[in-house]
Design a protein around this motif. Structure first.
Motif, PDB file in Angstrom:
ATOM      1  N   UNK A 185       0.842  -1.190   0.000  1.00 43.07           N
ATOM      2  CA  UNK A 185       0.000   0.000   0.000  1.00 43.07           C
ATOM      3  C   UNK A 185       0.881   1.244   0.000  1.00 43.07           C
ATOM      4  N   UNK A 186       0.428   2.259  -0.737  1.00 43.02           N
ATOM      5  CA  UNK A 186       1.144   3.529  -0.725  1.00 43.02           C
ATOM      6  C   UNK A 186       2.232   3.653  -1.768  1.00 43.02           C
ATOM      7  N   UNK A 187       2.412   2.626  -2.595  1.00 40.70           N
ATOM      8  CA  UNK A 187       3.418   2.715  -3.660  1.00 40.70           C
ATOM      9  C   UNK A 187       2.792   2.281  -4.991  1.00 40.70           C
ATOM     10  N   UNK A 197      -0.889  -0.176 -11.175  1.00 42.41           N
ATOM     11  CA  UNK A 197      -1.826   0.457 -10.247  1.00 42.41           C
ATOM     12  C   UNK A 197      -1.186   1.721  -9.694  1.00 42.41           C
ATOM     13  N   UNK A 198      -1.808   2.876  -9.945  1.00 41.36           N
ATOM     14  CA  UNK A 198      -1.190   4.139  -9.536  1.00 41.36           C
ATOM     15  C   UNK A 198      -1.928   4.852  -8.414  1.00 41.36           C
ATOM     16  N   UNK A 199      -2.989   4.241  -7.853  1.00 41.36           N
ATOM     17  CA  UNK A 199      -3.654   4.846  -6.693  1.00 41.36           C
ATOM     18  C   UNK A 199      -2.851   4.482  -5.451  1.00 41.36           C
ATOM     19  N   UNK A 200      -2.166   5.472  -4.878  1.00 39.09           N
ATOM     20  CA  UNK A 200      -1.303   5.215  -3.724  1.00 39.09           C
ATOM     21  C   UNK A 200      -1.959   5.631  -2.408  1.00 39.09           C
ATOM     22  N   UNK A 201      -3.277   5.869  -2.442  1.00 44.03           N
ATOM     23  CA  UNK A 201      -4.008   6.147  -1.205  1.00 44.03           C
ATOM     24  C   UNK A 201      -3.574   7.410  -0.495  1.00 44.03           C
ATOM     25  N   UNK A 210       1.891  10.263   0.680  1.00 43.01           N
ATOM     26  CA  UNK A 210       1.677  11.676   0.348  1.00 43.01           C
ATOM     27  C   UNK A 210       1.554  11.879  -1.166  1.00 43.01           C
ATOM     28  N   UNK A 211       1.492  10.773  -1.901  1.00 42.14           N
ATOM     29  CA  UNK A 211       1.313  10.883  -3.343  1.00 42.14           C
ATOM     30  C   UNK A 211       2.500  10.353  -4.121  1.00 42.14           C
ATOM     31  N   UNK A 212       2.266   9.986  -5.359  1.00 40.23           N
ATOM     32  CA  UNK A 212       3.337   9.507  -6.241  1.00 40.23           C
ATOM     33  C   UNK A 212       2.908   9.699  -7.686  1.00 40.23           C
ATOM     34  N   UNK A 228       7.836   8.513  -8.810  1.00 38.83           N
ATOM     35  CA  UNK A 228       8.408   9.692  -8.157  1.00 38.83           C
ATOM     36  C   UNK A 228       7.464  10.050  -7.021  1.00 38.83           C
ATOM     37  N   UNK A 229       7.942   9.918  -5.766  1.00 39.85           N
ATOM     38  CA  UNK A 229       7.030  10.191  -4.659  1.00 39.85           C
ATOM     39  C   UNK A 229       7.140  11.641  -4.199  1.00 39.85           C
TER      40      UNK A 229
END
Length: 238
Positions: A185-187, A197-201, A210-212, A228-229
């Protein structure tokens, strides 16, 4: 710029797979940002493509029902904007939402909110979507049904990846909608370089990250995908 940030991507193309509303208290600011970036990008020779998300689809299908769009409708009410004017395309927000494509293919990369194509070609998806929009029947299951391109979940667990890609045709499917669907999760995640899958929650409800951003570059005749986070850390995904 009205959205708060000028376009700085030059002639690059930025793709958002939608769901701009109802993930926090600033849906209108998000719309302002994407509309502003889109205009700025096109002036600079680049582009910003935003595909329809399931919440945008639900809003256009059932304005005022508040099933999945309660936060957005509260924001509109606070600003004194009639939600039915938005849903009918009688102002800038409405025109923007009603003109979002359902999906987009950029080179060999296919982008859509939920990602499940049900084995359709790009042409078939476009024909079905145009028929729904032209008839004004936004409630059509093709758009907001449980198995639709906007709504389907867990479809990626099957073994139809290669068939779906061949039918489009495309080499990769990039989607959001399902944070944490694959593993970490988160990556940004990939399934064999075919599905991304680009939804990083990043929304407050999940707060996985905080986004990527997924960067796709052509190097030595081959596509390279890098995440790129928000801290500036880069990691090769594929």
């Amino acid at each position: 710029a009205k959205g708060g940030f000028p376009w700085a991507g030059g002639n690059r193309t930025l793709v958002s797979v939608g769901h701009l509303i109802d993930k926090g208290p600033q849906s209108l600011e998000v719309l302002d940002l994407m509309m502003s970036l889109q205009a700025g990008a096109r002036e600079a020779g680049g582009d910003v493509i935003v595909t329809l998300g399931n919440h945008e689809g639900e809003f256009l299908a059932r304005p005022g029902k508040k099933e999945k769009t309660e936060d957005f409708e509260k924001e509109l009410e606070k600003r004194g904007i009639d939600l039915h004017d938005v849903a009918a395309g009688r102002n800038d927000y409405g025109r923007f939402l009603r003109n979002l494509p359902m999906a987009a293919r950029v080179n060999s990369w296919f982008f859509a909110h939920g990602g499940s194509t049900s084995g359709m070609s790009l042409g078939e998806i476009g024909d079905h979507f145009r028929a729904v929009v032209d008839s004004g029947k936004w409630k059509n299951p093709f758009l907001i049904g449980d198995d639709s391109l906007l709504e389907a979940r867990k479809w990626w667990k099957g073994d139809t990846d290669d068939k779906d890609l061949a039918a489009l045709p495309a080499a990769h499917i990039v989607f959001g909608h399902d944070p944490g669907a694959f593993r970490d999760k988160g990556t940004i995640q990939t399934k064999g370089g075919r599905l991304f899958l680009i939804d990083v929650g990043m929304t407050p409800d999940f707060d996985y990250s905080k986004g990527a951003l997924l960067l796709i570059d052509r190097k030595d005749g081959q596509d390279v995908a890098t995440s790129l986070d928000a801290s500036g850390t880069r990691k090769e995904v594929w």
